[in-house]
Enzyme design. Structure first.
Site, mmCIF file in Angstrom:
data_model
loop_
_atom_site.group_PDB
_atom_site.id
_atom_site.type_symbol
_atom_site.label_atom_id
_atom_site.label_comp_id
_atom_site.label_asym_id
_atom_site.label_seq_id
_atom_site.Cartn_x
_atom_site.Cartn_y
_atom_site.Cartn_z
ATOM 1 N N ASP A 8 -37.056 34.679 5.474
ATOM 2 C CA ASP A 8 -36.918 34.786 6.924
ATOM 3 C C ASP A 8 -36.684 36.252 7.286
ATOM 4 O O ASP A 8 -36.265 37.054 6.447
ATOM 5 C CB ASP A 8 -35.740 33.908 7.374
ATOM 6 C CG ASP A 8 -35.360 34.138 8.821
ATOM 7 O OD1 ASP A 8 -36.252 34.088 9.686
ATOM 8 O OD2 ASP A 8 -34.160 34.379 9.086
ATOM 9 N N SER A 42 -41.335 33.682 9.626
ATOM 10 C CA SER A 42 -40.501 34.044 10.768
ATOM 11 C C SER A 42 -40.777 33.176 11.992
ATOM 12 O O SER A 42 -41.854 32.577 12.120
ATOM 13 C CB SER A 42 -40.750 35.517 11.126
ATOM 14 O OG SER A 42 -40.021 35.915 12.259
#
Length: 268
Positions: A8, A42
């Protein structure tokens, strides 16, 4: 041995100043030199993450909009894409409009907003991406389907909407937090876990060969899918409870710590 790492971006690879530290950069490049697949997964749009990917020297597939889009960074082409059901989008836009809740509307790699307010300007500063402003999101969505909707407001107001939307649309969308005041709405068949599955299969890898690192509620899908699911030290207790391992925080090079412990230390 682990052969892929899904990472992430916000509050995970990026510190609180929205920067990737030199230690994280150096460690990721060492992992890439071993032939390990490294992918950024993301909630942001691809246009907002591609410069990080370039700076890290990553050429593997990446996921944006919480996995609603999977892109090949070598040519910018999408290999997987899911949009939000148009009727659900329409109802959410009507509801948020009546409540004066800010909405970021994501179409392909673009971010669209209806009002040029402080929230929109702060988002542009945070993500280094240009926002396109339109008179009406309700009209815009009739010609351009949403890959994701991002609702930004006070947590109490968002909690109420999350419950309402989950009750009404749970069969069509995932609704998760990426930050305490960022509520994300995206296709039920899209998630960070699904993006990791698609990317892993593309490279012929099994879940047990994958590490996934994240901090937010929207990261739980990939944390649970991966053979080694890692929560950041700055994660909520809910996210930590889903992880196999809890690393240091995003301000303490938590990503580098994981890569050193589970990949680099085992490659010697």
């Amino acid at each position: 041995m682990y052969k892929m790492v899904a990472i992430d971006l916000d509050d995970t690879l990026l510190n609180d100043h929205f920067k990737i530290t030199e230690e994280n950069i150096t460690t990721i490049k060492k992992v890439l030199e071993l032939g390990i697949v490294v992918c950024i997964i993301s909630g942001r749009s691809y246009s907002s993450i591609k410069h990080y990917i370039k700076d890290l020297g990553i050429k593997h597939l990446c996921g944006s909009l919480n996995g609603a889009i999977v892109t090949n960074p070598q040519n910018g082409e999408s290999v997987f894409s899911q949009t939000v059901n148009p009727s659900v989008t329409n109802m959410i836009l009507k509801d948020t409009g009546l409540r004066h809740i800010h909405v970021n509307y994501y179409h392909d790699h673009k971010v669209i907003c209806q009002e040029k307010n402080e929230i929109a300007l702060n988002y542009m500063k945070m993500t280094n991406v240009e926002i396109e402003f339109v008179e009406s999101l309700e009209n815009y969505h009739k010609k351009a389907l949403a890959g994701k909707l991002l609702l930004i407001d006070d947590r109490d107001r968002l909690d109420a909407l999350k419950k309402k939307f989950n009750d009404a649309y749970r069969e069509h969308v995932n609704i998760t937090y990426s930050k305490p005041n960022f509520l994300e709405v995206y296709n039920k068949n899209a998630s960070k876990g699904e993006a990791v599955r698609i990317i892993g299969q593309h490279y012929g890898l099994k879940p047990e060969e994958i590490i996934a690192i994240g901090d937010g509620e929207n990261d739980i899908f990939m944390i649970e899918y991966a053979g080694l699911g890692v929560a950041m030290g700055n994660s909520s207790e809910e996210v930590k409870s889903k992880a196999d391992f809890v690393t240091l925080s995003n301000n303490e090079n938590g990503v580098a710590y994981v890569l050193e412990k589970f990949i680099l230390n085992n490659s010697n």
